[in-house]
Design a protein around this motif. Structure first.
Motif: not given
Length: 456
Positions: A178, A197, A240, A242
């Motif tokens: 990240e 994220g 993002f 993840d």
């Protein structure tokens, strides 16, 4: 001012791909006249063969061609050459075509008929990117390193940061995926917009769709208000994703559609909403193995894996460990508003030689533990050994420890009440709505705690 007035003789090999012979001749003549070495191909398959033989520095391709079109060609090029700059040309393109091309990794999108000077300027700009690349060392201020592995990775990340190309980061848990994703965002033209994220493996499937795409009021039980979702919240910026490898297959289909159309349809809505988001995804899983096992869609894998970057394990970059330890000591001391401590030389040597299965996250936990338990100004070797024997990679953060306690408590209450939610909520001091939210958050099913009925 014409291109020829500011550039004398250029260098570099350019491959031009177009099924229009007249256009091929025109562009190659422009390039040759400007000092470039021009190569041509009239089809996608021929272009791929030329790339392996002639090794061009940049590719210029038409969008609409017989057989393999320009978008397919870009994808094929970047499988083997993820940082190869590609300029796309089209005489009948629309905005969605340009958006798709940009996210697939095109360096520029030009509409025919293109002016000679504009064309040559774009070629020159992307074939010699150092002219427009920052060298002030400000990229990734939280990326702390001196190793060659990280230097090479950072150089690649700086290059991809300049555009909208989709990036995939692979690395073990705790390597800092990240941090790299945020550095790419901060160095990109999108830096003034949100970086958001989401951990795709930490949210239950039934909630993840709403979290990503949003929902309308009344779309499902408990949807008392409209929720815009993270794609819209990140509009103009970077999303993002993840642990993308943990995303359920059903949602993978919907994510693929978003990446193809750049539109999201909130749960319960009949209308799609256009989005402008750059996707950076990451996982510790081997996605190729998941694809082979049928647990991850192959088409989504190729859509996400346009530019693959790999975060090295901490044990692969031991020369960075003293720098990281110093960084964490400074950061933690500033946060606690306390006097900064330092490691004894033999303690640093011991840290650098450790295996670090938990990578940077484990190192930070060790530093924090040593800092907390050391009374003097010097952290001795004995304290480091104690901290590592305590296996900080498996030590939980306060947030994780609280979550584990809360889940265990909920399970205990449900066992005591034989799965009766009303009684369990009373014991927990919560109303039923709040209690159900907690159960959903920890993926607990009250019915599974009920004793089986005796049929006799």
């Amino acid at each position: 001012m014409a291109f020829s007035d500011v550039v004398d003789v250029m260098e570099g090999r350019v491959l031009v791909v177009d099924d229009d012979v007249d256009m091929l001749n025109l562009l190659s003549n422009w390039l040759s006249g400007a000092g470039f070495e021009a190569h041509t191909a009239s089809a996608g398959a021929e272009a791929l063969s030329s790339i392996s033989q002639d090794r061009p520095d940049i590719v210029v391709t038409d969008l609409f061609m017989e057989g393999m079109d320009g978008l397919e060609l870009v994808s094929e090029i970047h499988r083997a050459n993820p940082l190869m700059p590609v300029i796309m040309l089209s005489g009948q393109a629309n905005i969605p075509d340009a958006v798709r091309a940009t996210h697939l990794g095109t360096a520029a999108f030009l509409t025919k008929p293109v002016a000679k000077d504009a064309f040559l300027t774009e070629v020159q700009r992307h074939i010699h990117p150092s002219a427009g690349t920052s060298t002030d060392g400000s990229f990734g201020k939280n990326l702390v390193f001196q190793s060659s592995e990280m230097a090479e990775l950072t150089e690649q990340a700086m290059l991809v940061a300049q555009g909208d190309i989709t990036v995939f980061i692979h690395g073990e848990t705790g390597t800092g995926k990240e941090v790299l994703a945020r550095a790419i965002h901060d160095a990109s033209p999108r830096s003034g917009h949100p970086f958001i994220g989401v951990n795709c493996g930490a949210i239950p499937e039934q909630l993840l769709e709403s979290e990503l795409f949003g929902h309308e009021k009344g779309a499902f039980t408990g949807a008392n208000t409209k929720h815009e979702g993270l794609f819209l919240a990140a509009d103009g910026g970077t999303l993002f994703l993840d642990e993308i490898g943990d995303m359920p297959l059903g949602l993978q289909v919907k994510l693929l559609r978003v990446l193809q159309d750049f539109e999201v349809r909130p749960v319960g809505s009949v209308r799609s909403v256009p989005i402008n988001v750059r996707i950076v995804s990451a996982t510790h899983n081997n996605l190729e193995q998941l694809v082979e096992a049928g647990e991850f869609r192959e088409d989504l894998y190729y859509r996400l894996n346009v530019v693959p970057l790999t975060m090295p394990r901490l044990a692969q970059r031991p020369e960075d460990i003293p720098l990281l330890a110093e960084h964490f000591l400074t950061e933690l001391a500033e946060r606690a508003k306390a006097k900064k401590k330092r490691f004894a030389p033999e303690a640093i040597s011991y840290l650098a030689a450790a295996q670090w299965p938990g990578n940077i996250r484990q190192l930070r936990n060790v530093v924090e533990l040593c800092l907390t338990l050391t009374k003097g100004d010097i952290i001795p070797l004995s304290m480091v050994k104690t901290a590592l024997r305590d296996k900080p990679a498996q030590m939980k953060t306060p947030k994780d420890a609280k979550a584990d306690f809360e889940k265990n408590y909920l399970e205990s209450v449900l066992k005591i009440t034989n799965g009766n939610v009303a009684n369990a909520a009373k014991i927990a001091g919560r109303n039923r709505t709040e209690f159900y939210k907690l159960l959903n958050a920890y993926e607990l099913d009250a019915a599974s705690f009920r004793a089986p009925k005796d049929d006799n």
